[in-house]
Scaffold this motif. Structure first.
Motif, short mmCIF file in Angstrom:
data_model
loop_
_atom_site.label_atom_id
_atom_site.label_comp_id
_atom_site.label_asym_id
_atom_site.label_seq_id
_atom_site.Cartn_x
_atom_site.Cartn_y
_atom_site.Cartn_z
N GLU A 7 0.83 -1.21 0.00
CA GLU A 7 0.00 0.00 0.00
C GLU A 7 0.86 1.26 0.00
N ASP A 8 0.50 2.20 -0.88
CA ASP A 8 1.16 3.51 -1.00
C ASP A 8 2.63 3.43 -1.38
N CYS A 9 3.05 2.37 -2.01
CA CYS A 9 4.43 2.24 -2.46
C CYS A 9 4.53 2.83 -3.87
N ASP A 26 -6.74 -7.61 0.44
CA ASP A 26 -7.37 -6.29 0.35
C ASP A 26 -6.32 -5.18 0.32
N LYS A 27 -6.50 -4.25 -0.59
CA LYS A 27 -5.66 -3.05 -0.71
C LYS A 27 -4.17 -3.36 -0.87
N ALA A 28 -3.85 -4.51 -1.42
CA ALA A 28 -2.45 -4.92 -1.54
C ALA A 28 -1.61 -3.90 -2.30
N PHE A 29 -2.18 -3.27 -3.32
CA PHE A 29 -1.46 -2.29 -4.12
C PHE A 29 -2.16 -0.93 -4.13
N SER A 30 -3.01 -0.70 -3.17
CA SER A 30 -3.74 0.56 -3.09
C SER A 30 -2.77 1.73 -2.93
#
Length: 52
Positions: A7-9, A26-30
């Motif tokens: 997340e955020d990366c 969930d949200k793994a790449f969000s």
């Protein structure tokens, strides 16, 4: 792959998901603004909510 794993990366521009990964949480790449918002794979069995 766990929830919020990356997340955020914002430095991620590509990913290579090995065949051993069958679930993306969930949200793994969000928030990964430089990563394409799609993954094409026949291996992934479950995508979590709001993966991107």
């Amino acid at each position: 792959m766990g929830n919020k794993a990356f997340e955020d990366c914002d430095s991620l521009t590509t990913i290579n998901i090995p065949n051993s990964v069958t679930t993306i949480g969930d949200k793994a790449f969000s928030g990964c603004i430089n990563l394409p918002s799609h993954i094409k794979s026949d291996i992934i069995q479950r995508f979590g909510d709001k993966v991107f």
